[in-house]
Design a protein around this motif. Structure first.
Motif, PDB file in Angstrom:
ATOM      1  N   LEU A 146     -74.155  29.014   3.890  1.00 21.31           N
ATOM      2  CA  LEU A 146     -73.188  27.912   3.923  1.00 21.31           C
ATOM      3  C   LEU A 146     -71.861  28.327   3.303  1.00 21.31           C
ATOM      4  O   LEU A 146     -70.788  27.901   3.758  1.00 21.31           O
ATOM      5  CB  LEU A 146     -73.761  26.696   3.192  1.00 21.31           C
ATOM      6  CG  LEU A 146     -74.973  26.020   3.841  1.00 21.31           C
ATOM      7  CD1 LEU A 146     -75.479  24.884   2.949  1.00 21.31           C
ATOM      8  CD2 LEU A 146     -74.634  25.491   5.224  1.00 21.31           C
TER       9      LEU A 146
ATOM     10  N   GLY B  16     -69.947  30.482   5.767  1.00 26.36           N
ATOM     11  CA  GLY B  16     -69.355  29.608   6.774  1.00 26.36           C
ATOM     12  C   GLY B  16     -68.928  30.347   8.026  1.00 26.36           C
ATOM     13  O   GLY B  16     -69.725  31.005   8.691  1.00 26.36           O
TER      14      GLY B  16
ATOM     15  N   TYR C 141     -70.728  23.696   2.013  1.00 32.72           N
ATOM     16  CA  TYR C 141     -71.268  24.386   0.841  1.00 32.72           C
ATOM     17  C   TYR C 141     -71.092  23.549  -0.420  1.00 32.72           C
ATOM     18  O   TYR C 141     -71.999  23.491  -1.269  1.00 32.72           O
ATOM     19  CB  TYR C 141     -70.573  25.734   0.650  1.00 32.72           C
ATOM     20  CG  TYR C 141     -70.860  26.377  -0.689  1.00 32.72           C
ATOM     21  CD1 TYR C 141     -72.064  27.027  -0.920  1.00 32.72           C
ATOM     22  CD2 TYR C 141     -69.923  26.327  -1.723  1.00 32.72           C
ATOM     23  CE1 TYR C 141     -72.340  27.608  -2.155  1.00 32.72           C
ATOM     24  CE2 TYR C 141     -70.189  26.909  -2.953  1.00 32.72           C
ATOM     25  CZ  TYR C 141     -71.389  27.546  -3.167  1.00 32.72           C
ATOM     26  OH  TYR C 141     -71.662  28.123  -4.384  1.00 32.72           O
TER      27      TYR C 141
END
Length: 227
Positions: free
Chosen positions: A122, A125, A71
């Motif tokens: 992202l 996660g 990220y």
């Protein structure tokens, strides 16, 4: 000093959570500085936004969880893109660019929506891959991550001279502030994000005088024909 730290960040100093909240607050503060500089089309605003990602997501990833880089790196690339995109404009002073406004087209809207979706995924996660993100009680996490992604994509729009990007940033920041209010917020983090709303609205107001790109192109063509 410990009491002051707890008052500002709602966490004890020296703890992992306390450090992360402090880093996020510093990151948000640098983004506020970026907004104020970019309101005046100053290149240094993009450096401030790059530093914001370094101070927050990148440092947290390198110190606590390297997987968070998936990220942090795209977030950093938004600032790098803005720096590159502004370099295509002519200088109007030492660091100020002659930015022209672009309309908010369908392609920009689609790119923004997809960007918010990708950045949110992202950011989640492992919470997304393990299914934890879909359990009860994670609504606040989703809202927080979506609004943070929206702020990043707002910077992406601003880099292209799209004034509406500032309104997206103001709206996302306001939603983030509302989310913080419901979760015993750290005073420093809340304070900085309130300023984020103000700074983005200020930038939107300042960009009202910028010439439109289509009008600038028409003027250049007219001058060329005249010559």
């Amino acid at each position: 000093m410990e009491e002051l730290f707890y008052t500002l960040f709602s966490q004890l100093p020296g703890t992992e959570s306390g450090t992360q909240v402090a880093l996020y607050a510093l990151s948000a503060l640098l983004s506020v500085v970026a907004c104020i500089l970019l309101a005046h089309r100053n290149d240094l605003g993009w450096w401030a936004q790059i530093l914001a990602v370094f101070a927050g997501p990148l440092v947290i990833a390198m110190q606590y969880d390297m997987l968070f880089l998936i990220y942090a790196i795209p977030a950093l690339l938004v600032g790098v893109f803005g720096l590159w995109r502004f370099s295509r404009y002519s200088f109007q002073g030492k660091f100020t660019r002659q930015v022209t406004r672009s309309p908010l087209g369908l392609s920009a809207i689609i790119t923004t929506v997809l960007g918010i979706a990708v950045l949110t995924a992202l950011h989640l996660g492992e919470m997304l891959t393990t299914g934890f993100a879909f359990t009860s009680g994670t609504g606040t996490i989703w809202v927080s991550y979506i609004t943070e992604a929206a702020v990043l994509m707002a910077f992406f729009l601003v880099a292209q001279g799209i004034r509406s990007g500032w309104l997206l940033m103001a709206l996302a920041s306001a939603v983030y502030v509302a989310t913080l209010f419901t979760n015993n917020p750290a005073f420093a983090l809340l304070f900085v994000w309130v300023f984020m709303v103000i700074a983005s609205l200020y930038a939107w107001f300042m960009w009202r005088v910028l010439p439109r790109r289509d009008a600038t192109a028409q003027l250049a063509d007219h001058q060329a024909v005249t010559e």
